[in-house]
Scaffold this motif. Structure first.
Motif, PDB file in Angstrom:
ATOM      1  N   GLU A 170       0.829  -1.202   0.000  1.00  0.00           N
ATOM      2  CA  GLU A 170       0.000   0.000   0.000  1.00  0.00           C
ATOM      3  C   GLU A 170       0.867   1.257   0.000  1.00  0.00           C
ATOM      4  O   GLU A 170       0.633   2.203  -0.740  1.00  0.00           O
ATOM      5  N   GLU A 171       1.903   1.225   0.872  1.00  0.00           N
ATOM      6  CA  GLU A 171       2.787   2.387   0.970  1.00  0.00           C
ATOM      7  C   GLU A 171       3.527   2.608  -0.346  1.00  0.00           C
ATOM      8  O   GLU A 171       3.683   3.731  -0.809  1.00  0.00           O
ATOM      9  N   ASN A 172       3.931   1.472  -0.955  1.00  0.00           N
ATOM     10  CA  ASN A 172       4.640   1.565  -2.223  1.00  0.00           C
ATOM     11  C   ASN A 172       3.734   2.121  -3.320  1.00  0.00           C
ATOM     12  O   ASN A 172       4.164   2.909  -4.167  1.00  0.00           O
ATOM     13  N   ASN A 173       2.453   1.718  -3.281  1.00  0.00           N
ATOM     14  CA  ASN A 173       1.511   2.218  -4.281  1.00  0.00           C
ATOM     15  C   ASN A 173       1.285   3.715  -4.134  1.00  0.00           C
ATOM     16  O   ASN A 173       1.030   4.402  -5.118  1.00  0.00           O
ATOM     17  N   LEU A 174       1.389   4.232  -2.909  1.00  0.00           N
ATOM     18  CA  LEU A 174       1.125   5.646  -2.669  1.00  0.00           C
ATOM     19  C   LEU A 174       2.408   6.482  -2.683  1.00  0.00           C
ATOM     20  O   LEU A 174       2.406   7.615  -2.252  1.00  0.00           O
ATOM     21  N   THR A 175       3.499   5.870  -3.131  1.00  0.00           N
ATOM     22  CA  THR A 175       4.724   6.639  -3.309  1.00  0.00           C
ATOM     23  C   THR A 175       4.807   7.097  -4.761  1.00  0.00           C
ATOM     24  O   THR A 175       4.752   6.287  -5.673  1.00  0.00           O
ATOM     25  N   VAL A 176       4.891   8.412  -4.945  1.00  0.00           N
ATOM     26  CA  VAL A 176       4.880   8.954  -6.303  1.00  0.00           C
ATOM     27  C   VAL A 176       6.310   9.144  -6.794  1.00  0.00           C
ATOM     28  O   VAL A 176       7.122   9.710  -6.083  1.00  0.00           O
ATOM     29  N   ASN A 214      -0.894   8.494 -10.779  1.00  0.00           N
ATOM     30  CA  ASN A 214       0.098   8.796  -9.744  1.00  0.00           C
ATOM     31  C   ASN A 214       0.194  10.293  -9.480  1.00  0.00           C
ATOM     32  O   ASN A 214       0.292  10.728  -8.333  1.00  0.00           O
ATOM     33  N   ILE A 247      -2.674  11.338  -7.451  1.00  0.00           N
ATOM     34  CA  ILE A 247      -2.476  11.003  -6.034  1.00  0.00           C
ATOM     35  C   ILE A 247      -1.661  12.091  -5.336  1.00  0.00           C
ATOM     36  O   ILE A 247      -1.977  12.531  -4.233  1.00  0.00           O
ATOM     37  N   LEU A 248      -0.630  12.576  -6.046  1.00  0.00           N
ATOM     38  CA  LEU A 248       0.231  13.621  -5.467  1.00  0.00           C
ATOM     39  C   LEU A 248      -0.550  14.923  -5.302  1.00  0.00           C
ATOM     40  O   LEU A 248      -0.453  15.601  -4.278  1.00  0.00           O
ATOM     41  N   LYS A 274      -2.924  12.540  -1.397  1.00  0.00           N
ATOM     42  CA  LYS A 274      -3.115  11.198  -0.857  1.00  0.00           C
ATOM     43  C   LYS A 274      -1.784  10.463  -0.736  1.00  0.00           C
ATOM     44  O   LYS A 274      -1.705   9.415  -0.083  1.00  0.00           O
ATOM     45  N   ALA A 275      -0.754  11.006  -1.373  1.00  0.00           N
ATOM     46  CA  ALA A 275       0.545  10.314  -1.413  1.00  0.00           C
ATOM     47  C   ALA A 275       1.165  10.239  -0.022  1.00  0.00           C
ATOM     48  O   ALA A 275       1.027  11.157   0.787  1.00  0.00           O
ATOM     49  N   LYS A 276       1.815   9.109   0.241  1.00  0.00           N
ATOM     50  CA  LYS A 276       2.488   8.949   1.531  1.00  0.00           C
ATOM     51  C   LYS A 276       3.945   9.345   1.439  1.00  0.00           C
ATOM     52  O   LYS A 276       4.580   9.649   2.442  1.00  0.00           O
ATOM     53  N   ALA A 277       4.528   9.279   0.228  1.00  0.00           N
ATOM     54  CA  ALA A 277       5.937   9.619   0.049  1.00  0.00           C
ATOM     55  C   ALA A 277       6.148  10.124  -1.361  1.00  0.00           C
ATOM     56  O   ALA A 277       5.348   9.852  -2.259  1.00  0.00           O
ATOM     57  N   ILE A 278       7.226  10.878  -1.528  1.00  0.00           N
ATOM     58  CA  ILE A 278       7.559  11.366  -2.871  1.00  0.00           C
ATOM     59  C   ILE A 278       9.042  11.124  -3.119  1.00  0.00           C
ATOM     60  O   ILE A 278       9.876  11.384  -2.243  1.00  0.00           O
ATOM     61  N   ARG A 279       9.342  10.575  -4.288  1.00  0.00           N
ATOM     62  CA  ARG A 279      10.746  10.297  -4.597  1.00  0.00           C
ATOM     63  C   ARG A 279      11.448  11.607  -4.972  1.00  0.00           C
ATOM     64  O   ARG A 279      10.832  12.520  -5.539  1.00  0.00           O
ATOM     65  N   THR A 335      11.140  12.293  -8.678  1.00  0.00           N
ATOM     66  CA  THR A 335       9.865  12.902  -9.077  1.00  0.00           C
ATOM     67  C   THR A 335       9.870  14.397  -8.789  1.00  0.00           C
ATOM     68  O   THR A 335       9.436  15.209  -9.617  1.00  0.00           O
TER      69      THR A 335
END
Lengths: 205, 67
Positions: free
Chosen positions: A199-205, B31, B34-35, B39-44, B47
């Protein structure tokens, strides 16, 4: 991603359905027998449930290893007590034990079937499946334990035979179930962690 | 969420649509959505780098900390 090979899943599903049918049929037969016995006061099981009554009384050691008395999850000592009044002292604890065990098997198979179904329609990595696995683990540990506690409360298991009754003192012998249940519990926790990671991986952009 | 994503403000300033931005950044629209909707939990970092280079801004323009 390669498509999932469905043949093993279908085979397993059919096998589960078959075993479910067998268990349900057996439970219904036993229930019908119990109802018949209740109304007619003559037991269907006297000769069929424990077929080697005479041999049992002759050879106690041989009776221990007899297949017909091998109740799942229970190992213990056999005692044969002579019975004077046949109809009054007949108890059906053994049969009831068998029925409870069957209920456990039916519920377990239903959970496995739901799990298999999620494999065919998409990804099985969901929190519901992790919960199912955890429930299965608790069932594997708790159901034999509960049955043993119930057996201990009633002191022993008693199975009716034609010229006496056999009691099986329930030894607390559920280590194997605790081991298997613990294993399934660990798998379920790993599964849950995996779902959260995904889930966390899916929500990482 | 104390960290706000001001992507929509920056996009409005640069007059660029979400689809166009996703195409330029070479990531999926889902994606990017989501950003944008936070809703995103992390951003690379990669990106963030692409975003900054396309929108010609600093990371501080996109992200904002609020109490």
């Amino acid at each position: 991603m390669q498509p999932v090979k469905r043949t093993p899943i279908v085979i397993m599903y059919s096998f589960l359905n078959l075993s479910l049918g067998v268990v349900i049929a057996q439970s219904l037969l036993v229930l019908a027998g119990l109802i018949y016995t209740f109304f007619t006061k003559s037991s269907l099981f006297l000769n069929s449930f424990v077929p080697v009554t005479v041999e049992l009384t002759k050879d106690l050691n041989n009776a221990l290893s007899h297949q017909g008395l091998n109740l799942p999850g229970l190992k213990g000592n056999l005692f044969i007590t002579p019975l004077f009044n046949n109809t009054q002292l007949i108890t059906y604890t053994g049969i009831v034990y068998n029925l409870f065990w069957n209920i456990f098997i039916i519920v377990g198979i239903q959970i496995l079937k739901k799990f298999l179904f999620t494999l065919t329609i998409g990804t099985p990595f969901t929190l519901e499946n992790a919960k199912r696995l955890r429930m299965l683990a608790f069932m594997i540990i708790l159901v034999p334990l509960l049955l043993h506690i119930v057996c201990r409360l009633f002191i022993n298991l008693t199975i009716p035979v034609t010229n006496g009754y056999i009691t099986i003192k329930g030894n607390w012998d559920t280590f194997e179930y605790i081991f298997i249940g613990g294993l399934v519990f660990i798998i379920s926790e790993v599964f849950r962690k995996g779902v959260l990671l995904q889930e966390e991986n899916n929500l990482t952009v | 969420m104390p960290i706000r994503v001001n992507l929509d403000v920056m996009m409005a300033k640069r007059k660029i649509s979400l689809t166009e931005l996703a195409e330029k950044m070479d990531i999926t629209l889902a994606n990017l959505s989501i950003l944008k909707t936070e809703k995103a939990k992390a951003i690379r970092f990669s990106t963030l780098e692409k975003l900054c280079s396309i929108l010609q801004c600093q990371p501080g323009d996109l992200l904002e900390y609020t109490e």
